[in-house]
Design a protein around this motif. Sequence first.
Motif, PDB file in Angstrom:
ATOM      1  N   ARG A   1       0.547  -3.828  -4.043  1.00 43.75           N
ATOM      2  CA  ARG A   1       0.178  -4.689  -3.751  1.00 43.75           C
ATOM      3  C   ARG A   1       0.926  -6.223  -3.191  1.00 43.75           C
ATOM      4  NH1 ARG A   1      -5.515  -4.285  -7.802  1.00 43.75           N
ATOM      5  NH2 ARG A   1      -5.812  -2.458  -7.180  1.00 43.75           N
ATOM      6  N   LEU A   2       0.358  -7.078  -2.058  1.00 45.86           N
ATOM      7  CA  LEU A   2       0.639  -8.294  -1.478  1.00 45.86           C
ATOM      8  C   LEU A   2       1.096  -8.573  -3.188  1.00 45.86           C
ATOM      9  CD1 LEU A   2      -0.758  -8.574   1.586  1.00 45.86           C
ATOM     10  CD2 LEU A   2       1.549  -7.980   1.382  1.00 45.86           C
ATOM     11  N   ASN A   3       0.250  -9.050  -3.877  1.00 48.41           N
ATOM     12  CA  ASN A   3       0.456 -10.124  -5.039  1.00 48.41           C
ATOM     13  C   ASN A   3       0.928  -9.607  -6.324  1.00 48.41           C
ATOM     14  OD1 ASN A   3      -0.691  -7.968  -5.786  1.00 48.41           O
ATOM     15  ND2 ASN A   3      -2.695  -8.941  -6.584  1.00 48.41           N
TER      16      ASN A   3
ATOM     17  N   VAL B   1       7.442  -7.654  -1.241  1.00 49.61           N
ATOM     18  CA  VAL B   1       6.111  -6.480  -0.883  1.00 49.61           C
ATOM     19  C   VAL B   1       6.091  -7.555   0.849  1.00 49.61           C
ATOM     20  CG1 VAL B   1       4.409  -5.723  -1.322  1.00 49.61           C
ATOM     21  CG2 VAL B   1       5.552  -6.234  -3.073  1.00 49.61           C
ATOM     22  N   GLN B   2       5.845  -6.782   1.702  1.00 51.25           N
ATOM     23  CA  GLN B   2       5.715  -6.803   2.890  1.00 51.25           C
ATOM     24  C   GLN B   2       4.435  -6.301   3.677  1.00 51.25           C
ATOM     25  OE1 GLN B   2       8.921  -4.985   5.454  1.00 51.25           O
ATOM     26  NE2 GLN B   2      10.683  -6.952   4.784  1.00 51.25           N
ATOM     27  N   GLU B   3       3.514  -6.736   4.111  1.00 53.30           N
ATOM     28  CA  GLU B   3       2.317  -6.292   4.450  1.00 53.30           C
ATOM     29  C   GLU B   3       2.721  -4.810   5.374  1.00 53.30           C
ATOM     30  OE1 GLU B   3      -0.476  -9.490   5.232  1.00 53.30           O
ATOM     31  OE2 GLU B   3       1.283 -10.232   5.904  1.00 53.30           O
ATOM     32  N   ARG B   4       1.722  -4.558   5.396  1.00 54.04           N
ATOM     33  CA  ARG B   4       1.653  -3.316   6.197  1.00 54.04           C
ATOM     34  C   ARG B   4       1.996  -3.368   7.995  1.00 54.04           C
ATOM     35  NH1 ARG B   4       1.418   1.992   4.546  1.00 54.04           N
ATOM     36  NH2 ARG B   4       0.948   3.933   5.673  1.00 54.04           N
TER      37      ARG B   4
ATOM     38  N   LYS C   1       0.985  -1.165   0.174  1.00 50.26           N
ATOM     39  CA  LYS C   1       0.623  -0.080  -0.062  1.00 50.26           C
ATOM     40  C   LYS C   1       0.999   0.899   0.506  1.00 50.26           C
ATOM     41  CE  LYS C   1      -4.384  -2.059   2.498  1.00 50.26           C
ATOM     42  NZ  LYS C   1      -4.606  -2.145   3.254  1.00 50.26           N
ATOM     43  N   THR C   2       1.963   1.129  -0.353  1.00 54.62           N
ATOM     44  CA  THR C   2       3.181   2.467  -0.903  1.00 54.62           C
ATOM     45  C   THR C   2       3.212   2.515  -1.994  1.00 54.62           C
ATOM     46  OG1 THR C   2       4.686   1.214  -0.697  1.00 54.62           O
ATOM     47  CG2 THR C   2       4.121   1.983   1.188  1.00 54.62           C
ATOM     48  N   THR C   3       3.792   3.718  -2.346  1.00 57.44           N
ATOM     49  CA  THR C   3       3.797   3.659  -3.875  1.00 57.44           C
ATOM     50  C   THR C   3       4.912   4.172  -4.370  1.00 57.44           C
ATOM     51  OG1 THR C   3       0.968   5.936  -3.702  1.00 57.44           O
ATOM     52  CG2 THR C   3       2.870   6.209  -5.329  1.00 57.44           C
TER      53      THR C   3
END
Length: 544
Positions: A453-455, A479-482, A416-418
């Motif tokens: 995104r995670l995917n 990608v790590q979960e927030r 969820k980061t840009t």
Amino acid sequence: MATMVPLGPLPRACWTLLISLFLVCCLLLAPGAQGQAFRLRVEPQNPVVPAGGSLLVNCSTDCPQPELISLETSLFKEEAGEGLGWKAYRLSSVTSDSEIFCSGICNGSQMSDSSDITVYQFPERVELAPLPPNPVGKNLTLRCRVAGHPRAQLSVLLLGAGVLSQQLAVGGVTTTVLASRNDHGANFSCRWELDLRSQGLGLFQNSSVPRQLRTFVLPVTPPRLLVPRFLEVGTSQAVTCTLDGLFPASEAQVHLALGGQMLNATVESNGDKLTARATATASAELEGAQEIVCNVTLGGESQETRENLTIYSFWGPVMNLSQPTVRQGTIVNVTCAAGARVQVTLDGVPAAAPGQPALLQLNASERDDRRSFFCSAALEVDGVVLHKNRSVQLRVLYGPKIDPARCPQHLMWKEKTTQILQCQAQGNPDPQLQCFHEGSMAQVPIGIPFRVRLNYSGTYNCRAASSQGTHTVTVVMKVQERNPVTITIVIAVLTILGFVAAIPASIYVFGVHKRRDIYHVNQGNAEFPLTSKTAEEPLGEPPS
């Protein structure tokens, strides 16, 4: 019957002399001449006759028996009548002054009388000689020509703003005036006057057609001519010619010429200053040393300036590539030429001699793509070296290549980061770069922001492709979960422990505060009950 008596072609002076000698001889030889008591009269005496006119002359005497009354003259005559003691003659076509004699005999004695005929003639024309343009400050001669008679009574007046001169019409009538600027455009004329008032006729006069005077000032300094020193064939440049101190500047004529060919000049005047502008165009037939001439003419006088101009031909340099676009590994020839007498230098290496081309050969590589080759040409013209430069660019076709430094292969991003996937590829032509997920073949944007995104986690193949080939690099994205589950549990436990610890602390603080209240007994006044003071009130030093 009256008859015309033509006289011979002898001149008038000869006739007068012969008649006089004849009369003298007659008087001397006639008997009883000294006893003459009667006279012979000529009438009219000293008449004035218009030129070409006629005159009636009467010869008369008081002699009772006159004989041989006659009229001697050089003019055409005819008898007009006669009677006792008189005889009349008509003289016609009187064109010049004459002297006439009447003679006769009375009682054997000779009688005679004479009269002078004066012919007057109005001038058929009076003309002022043409007035050439006259420089300001120099004398102007006015000359008037008049044909008339009699000269003794004919005078000529030279007129300008007033009467400049009055003279008898004897020969040419002239006068001299000093020309000024104010005389420019002034009118001058002649007027003749024939005064016959003494002959009882009157004063006659007439004037010539006026002539206009043009005065001018042409400075002794030559015009100032501004021209280029050199002019290349096929090019054009402005030429300016100026001259100050002219009067009147608007009437001056300017001629600009290049190599004997007239230039189309635009002439302007401002006060006493004149400026002429033209465009000089160099043509091949004028190549070499030429002259530009500026000639200013005013009042029949002129001032001229000449300036040298060298027209040259310099058509180089011309550069050629054996192929403007090649594949890497191709041999490329670069040439530069610029014509005779021109020294060329290609990328810092001069040609063998002036007029020779310069050559450069190379094996095209990726580094030569968009490489510019520079050629300088030098030509000496009239002691001055002129330069021209030109360049060409080479395009080399080579396969795509992704620079690892500009495309990181390992990425660690949070959900969820840009983020922006920075990845660049080189090649000619410019390659098309795309990154696809190995499993899902999903495409991730390159060079533009997107939300992670995670995917998105996984391995990506970034492929650059063009007509010259392809190049692929692998990019691993994690990608790590927030907010992971373990972190959530830890936060919840810490929150509960915080509440548990806060309760005993609150009870302890409240109890200590209550035990530390201070009581006072008021012994002097029983009306006041016991009151308590809290620790918030200033009490001075607490007890030890």
